[in-house]
Design an enzyme around this catalytic site. Structure first.
Site, short mmCIF file in Angstrom:
data_model
loop_
_atom_site.label_atom_id
_atom_site.label_comp_id
_atom_site.label_asym_id
_atom_site.label_seq_id
_atom_site.Cartn_x
_atom_site.Cartn_y
_atom_site.Cartn_z
N LYS A 103 -5.51 -5.73 3.63
CA LYS A 103 -6.41 -4.59 3.42
C LYS A 103 -7.33 -4.83 2.21
CE LYS A 103 -6.17 0.23 1.92
NZ LYS A 103 -5.33 1.43 1.88
N LYS A 147 1.23 9.66 -5.17
CA LYS A 147 -0.16 9.25 -4.93
C LYS A 147 -1.14 10.42 -5.11
CE LYS A 147 -3.01 7.57 -1.06
NZ LYS A 147 -2.96 6.81 0.21
N CYS A 187 -6.32 4.11 -3.23
CA CYS A 187 -6.56 2.74 -2.78
C CYS A 187 -7.75 2.01 -3.39
CB CYS A 187 -6.71 2.73 -1.26
SG CYS A 187 -5.19 3.22 -0.43
N ASP A 226 0.83 -1.20 0.00
CA ASP A 226 0.00 0.00 0.00
C ASP A 226 0.87 1.25 0.00
OD1 ASP A 226 -2.11 1.70 0.11
OD2 ASP A 226 -2.96 0.90 1.97
N ASP A 227 0.80 2.03 -1.06
CA ASP A 227 1.54 3.29 -1.18
C ASP A 227 3.05 3.09 -1.30
OD1 ASP A 227 -1.01 4.26 -0.76
OD2 ASP A 227 -0.51 5.55 0.94
N ASP A 238 -0.36 -0.50 -4.82
CA ASP A 238 -1.66 0.02 -5.29
C ASP A 238 -1.59 1.43 -5.85
OD1 ASP A 238 -1.27 1.32 -2.84
OD2 ASP A 238 -3.42 1.41 -2.43
N ASN A 239 -0.53 2.16 -5.50
CA ASN A 239 -0.34 3.53 -6.01
C ASN A 239 1.02 4.02 -5.53
OD1 ASN A 239 -2.78 4.01 -3.65
ND2 ASN A 239 -0.82 5.01 -3.31
N ARG A 277 -7.62 -0.92 -6.33
CA ARG A 277 -7.86 -2.32 -5.97
C ARG A 277 -9.04 -2.90 -6.76
NH1 ARG A 277 -5.12 -2.86 -0.69
NH2 ARG A 277 -3.84 -1.01 -0.83
N HIS A 317 -10.71 -2.83 1.36
CA HIS A 317 -11.03 -1.48 0.89
C HIS A 317 -11.90 -1.43 -0.37
CE1 HIS A 317 -9.48 2.90 1.46
NE2 HIS A 317 -10.75 2.73 1.73
N SER A 361 -8.22 1.35 5.04
CA SER A 361 -6.87 1.86 5.35
C SER A 361 -6.62 1.91 6.85
CB SER A 361 -6.69 3.26 4.76
OG SER A 361 -6.85 3.23 3.37
N HIS A 380 1.62 2.08 4.09
CA HIS A 380 0.67 3.21 4.21
C HIS A 380 0.82 3.76 5.63
CE1 HIS A 380 -3.24 5.23 4.51
NE2 HIS A 380 -3.48 5.00 3.23
#
Ligand code: MG
Length: 463
Positions: free
Chosen positions: A120, A284, A67, A27-28, A263-264, A71, A122, A145, A211
């Site tokens: 996660k 992001k 996010c 994540d991130d 994811d980003n 996803r 989301h 998150s 994240h």
């Protein structure tokens, strides 16, 4: 526009048995956050080894730099606009991935796959949208998150409920110790793999880290030379190494495709609690390369070449149709956007990307960018930048400033940092990409021009 599902003309892969799929999503995590992508200040030996044993993709994109939308695209093979999923869903929202959308788990299950989701989710907090209702046999993790909790550094009191850790549909714990999340997820992942011997499996491991708020276990905290962010990435590296070692120990390496991605891009306003987008602009929450281009490693010994680097653009939407072919699975009934890109993964001579373009939406469905070939078109919109990101301290973010983006054209092959606008010098390229943008608007809509696309569906809405 070449949307829609189809099987490429190329001869099908014919593995002796359908491969296991291990999809690891961070994540991130930024493009520049792995040793094999040039990370500085910390090491990722396990992921660097995975890169040597597999293929490293340097122009791998997410469909949206945030996010939930990202996803949704990863799991369904659709642009988020087609699904009606935008941005990041909040814990109290009634919206989620529509139950009729088919996920990777949904299409693999009829092929005899055991399916597990860890980490996660989301894609909607209400029960009808949780993983067990989207094709997964089991679920353990945070439904959204890890910063959507009462300790959020900026949100008003009462914005977020106590953070739940779910087991299936049930709340197992509230406010779990986040220092242990990566370890607990990894333990579950290893256990799931060990339990499935003899049966094909799909494991979707979506780490909550890196994240913000960042947390590492005692074993990793303080270990890297570059502070907590490096510690957290070090633990993710360890986690991946443990999963790969488990596959090796069980003799499953040659039967298993492992994908590692994010994811980003990095959440730059968090300063030293954010990662790096490497040579790319911004991060992001923007359609610049730093927001949408992420690291991606794929390893499947004997099928995906070892030690190779691929710079041809690919997007997460292509994973579902590609995996479907490997597994002999039926594609979703509903129209999707991704295409089978197996020849690129397998390193076939002359393999090219079958898409005329990739599209980047943001902010409730605004078409903001188009990538086609070496070119990237930015459409006029308001983006954001965080010039004071470096001044963020200990998990408290610096402010974002609005940034006006005009009609701009970049050759991201020559100019990956998107610094030299060539719109005036390249009218033909500009016209071609504007035409592609128009195709996307017809199909997927565009909130900026108030267009509703003819292929847009509704998100799920809980009662
Ligand atoms: Mg993210």
């Amino acid at each position: 526009m070449a949307t829609g599902s189809h099987r490429a003309e190329a001869a099908p892969v014919q593995p002796a048995r359908p491969p296991n799929i291990v999809l690891i999503l961070c994540d991130d995590l930024g493009w520049g956050d792995l040793g094999c992508y040039g990370a500085r200040g910390f090491h990722t030996p396990e992921l660097d080894r995975m890169a040597r044993q597999g293929t490293r993709f340097t122009s791998f994109y997410v469909a949206q730099a945030v996010c939930s939308a990202s996803r949704a695209a990863l799991l369904t093979g659709c642009y988020p606009n087609r699904l009606g999923i935008h941005g990041a869903l909040g814990p109290n929202q009634k919206v989620g991935l529509h139950p009729d959308e088919a996920t990777l788990a949904d299409i693999l299950k009829p092929q005899g796959y055991a399916t597990a989701m860890i980490g996660k989710w989301h894609l909607g907090r209400p029960t009808p949208f949780l993983p067990l209702h989207h094709g997964f046999d089991s679920y353990f993790g945070l439904p959204y998150s890890n910063d959507m909790w009462p300790n959020h550094p900026e949100a008003a009191v009462g914005t977020y409920p106590r953070l739940p850790l779910l087991e299936g549909d049930r709340v197992l714990e509230e406010m779990p110790d986040q220092r242990l999340l990566t370890q607990r997820y990894t333990d579950r992942a290893v256990r799931f793999i060990a339990e499935q011997r003899g049966r094909p499996f799909f494991l979707y491991l979506a780490h909550s880290m890196p994240h913000v708020p960042l947390f590492a276990s005692d074993r990793f905290a303080g270990r890297s030379r570059s502070g907590l962010y490096g510690d957290v990435v070090g633990e993710l590296d360890w986690s991946t190494g443990r999963i790969l070692a488990t596959l090796r120990r069980l003799g499953l390496e040659r039967d298993t495709l492992v994908i590692f991605t994010s994811d980003n891009g990095p959440w730059l306003s968090y300063g030293d609690h954010a990662g790096s987008s490497g040579p790319f602009r911004e991060g992001k929450g923007t359609v610049f390369e730093g927001g949408v281009r992420v690291p991606c490693l794929m390893r499947w010994p004997g099928e995906i070449p070892a030690g190779r680097t691929v710079d041809t653009p690919l997007m997460t939407i292509d994973l579902l149709p590609t995996i479907a072919r490997m597994a002999g699975a039926t594609l979703p009934v509903r129209r999707i956007d991704g295409l089978d890109v197996w020849p690129l993964l397998a390193g076939w001579r002359g393999a090219t990307n079958p898409h005329p373009a990739y599209y980047f939406y943001y902010n409730q469905g605004e078409l903001q960018a188009v990538r086609s070939g070496d070119w990237k078109l930015l459409l006029p919109h308001i983006s954001r930048t965080s010039p004071d990101g470096a001044r963020a301290e200990r998990g408290r973010p610096a402010a974002y400033l609005p940034m006006s983006v005009g009609l701009e054209l970049y050759n991201v092959k020559r100019d990956p940092g998107e610094t030299h606008d060539e719109a005036a010098q390249e009218p033909e390229v500009l016209g071609r990409l504007l035409g592609l943008a128009e195709d996307a608007r017809n199909e997927l809509g565009d909130a900026l021009t108030h267009r509703r696309g003819k292929g847009v569906r509704e998100a799920g809405l809980a009662p």
